[in-house]
Design a protein around this motif. Structure first.
Motif, PDB file in Angstrom:
ATOM      1  N   ARG A   3      -1.824   0.527 -31.051  1.00  0.00           N
ATOM      2  CA  ARG A   3      -1.738   0.766 -32.491  1.00  0.00           C
ATOM      3  C   ARG A   3      -3.041   1.397 -32.987  1.00  0.00           C
ATOM      4  O   ARG A   3      -4.118   1.086 -32.506  1.00  0.00           O
ATOM      5  N   GLU A 118      -1.905   2.943 -41.321  1.00  0.00           N
ATOM      6  CA  GLU A 118      -1.722   2.178 -40.096  1.00  0.00           C
ATOM      7  C   GLU A 118      -0.230   1.992 -39.835  1.00  0.00           C
ATOM      8  O   GLU A 118       0.570   2.004 -40.761  1.00  0.00           O
ATOM      9  N   GLU A 119       0.108   1.812 -38.589  1.00  0.00           N
ATOM     10  CA  GLU A 119       1.508   1.564 -38.235  1.00  0.00           C
ATOM     11  C   GLU A 119       1.911   0.182 -38.718  1.00  0.00           C
ATOM     12  O   GLU A 119       1.115  -0.748 -38.720  1.00  0.00           O
ATOM     13  N   THR A 123       8.806  -3.100 -36.541  1.00  0.00           N
ATOM     14  CA  THR A 123       9.632  -1.900 -36.538  1.00  0.00           C
ATOM     15  C   THR A 123      11.087  -2.296 -36.692  1.00  0.00           C
ATOM     16  O   THR A 123      11.553  -3.255 -36.078  1.00  0.00           O
TER      17      THR A 123
END
Length: 180
Positions: A3, A118-119, A123
């Motif tokens: 990440r 940022e991710e 998900t």
């Protein structure tokens, strides 16, 4: 897959740049961003995300020209729209992560913004994620609409107090409008 990690220095520079380059619907939004940029501890736990629709606690801040509410703080249990209350809630987080999502006119093309994004730690399947985002943004627009209705009502009351030459009522309403 690793990440992306964004340094506190990069976040601080971005937040100051953002505050200086965009117009806000209220001083409260500016105040909240500057408060986040104030300490390294705040910056370390703040994660700028594009889609915070399913992340909590989430602070959403919008500039003029977006149709979104000026600011809103969402937890799993509540939604807060008063800047003083948001600041006190942020202090209660005690190092827990805070997700920050910004809405501004050139959001989809701003390189400075994408450099600090940022991710998401979670998900979701594409269609589910899109539906949650659409529902979330509709709720934000609904909040913005309520905000504008409240503002219009206060403006009508201010005009009425001017017509009645009621100085005390006028001052009280102007103070209320500034807090909005």
């Amino acid at each position: 897959m690793s990440r992306k990690t964004v340094s506190t220095w990069a976040k601080k520079n971005f937040l100051h740049w953002f505050v200086e380059n965009y117009q806000f619907q209220s001083q409260g939004a500016k105040q909240l961003l500057l408060n986040l940029a104030e300490t390294e501890e705040n910056l370390a736990r703040t994660h700028l995300v594009i889609d915070g629709s399913y992340l909590r606690p989430l602070l959403v801040i919008s500039t003029t020209g977006t149709g979104m509410p000026p600011f809103i703080f969402k937890t799993f249990n509540s939604t807060v729209t008063q800047p003083e209350l948001i600041l006190s809630r942020l202090q209660l987080l005690n190092g827990s992560p805070l997700y920050l999502s910004l809405y501004f006119p050139d959001r989809t093309t701003c390189e400075a913004f994408f450099s600090v994004i940022e991710e998401s730690p979670v998900t979701l399947e594409s269609t589910l994620g899109q539906q949650i985002l659409i529902d979330f943004e509709l709720s934000l627009w609904s909040e913005a609409f309520k905000h504008e209705l409240e503002r219009a009502e206060i403006m009508d009351q201010i005009n009425q107090s001017l017509d009645n030459r009621d100085k005390r009522q006028f001052k009280r309403l102007v103070k209320k409008l500034k807090k909005l």
